[in-house]
Scaffold this active site. Structure first.
Site, PDB file in Angstrom:
ATOM      1  N   HIS A 149      -0.865 -10.252  -5.907  1.00 31.51           N
ATOM      2  CA  HIS A 149      -0.099 -11.343  -5.305  1.00 31.51           C
ATOM      3  C   HIS A 149       1.380 -11.158  -5.603  1.00 31.51           C
ATOM      4  CE1 HIS A 149      -1.486 -12.662  -9.302  1.00 31.51           C
ATOM      5  NE2 HIS A 149      -0.435 -13.461  -9.387  1.00 31.51           N
ATOM      6  N   HIS A 202       4.977 -13.040  -6.022  1.00 30.88           N
ATOM      7  CA  HIS A 202       5.602 -14.330  -6.314  1.00 30.88           C
ATOM      8  C   HIS A 202       6.915 -14.443  -5.548  1.00 30.88           C
ATOM      9  CE1 HIS A 202       3.185 -15.535  -9.938  1.00 30.88           C
ATOM     10  NE2 HIS A 202       2.948 -14.248  -9.953  1.00 30.88           N
TER      11      HIS A 202
END
Ligand SMILES: [Zn+2]
Length: 109
Positions: free
Chosen positions: A101, A103
């Site tokens: 992922h 950010h």
């Protein structure tokens, strides 16, 4: 899909989550522990454990994630003031959920 992966559970709907964006490659939702006024996670639909596990074929996924982050920053009107994009890699790098992922943080005054 990985059985014990929190983000796979979010992607499958097992953990209900409001998406701010979705396309065929990734989804975007808010970090549950924000460290900035705006803190979003760009999460690919493909389960990739970490940056360390990226293959050459995953290049288009990563570039799409960055483009999505850029577009979200524009949409939330934080593009001009500035923002940060980062990956935490492995436990020592602060990675808590082992599903890739990106950010996006920003929105400071
Ligand atoms: Zn996963």
């Amino acid at each position: 899909m990985e059985k014990d992966c929190t983000f796979c559970k979010i992607l499958s709907g097992e953990i209900p989550t409001a998406y701010l964006f979705e396309n065929d490659i990734a989804v975007v939702f808010k970090d549950i522990k924000p460290i900035a006024p705006v803190h979003l996670l760009i999460v690919p639909k493909k389960h990739i454990r970490s940056v360390n596990d990226l293959t050459a074929d995953d290049g288009k996924i990563v570039s799409a994630m960055i483009t999505i982050a850029r577009d979200m920053a524009k949409k939330l009107s934080i593009a001009a003031s500035g923002y940060k994009l980062f990956f935490n890699v492995e436990r020592g790098g602060g990675q808590v959920i082992f599903h890739l992922h990106l950010h996006l943080i920003g929105g400071w005054k």
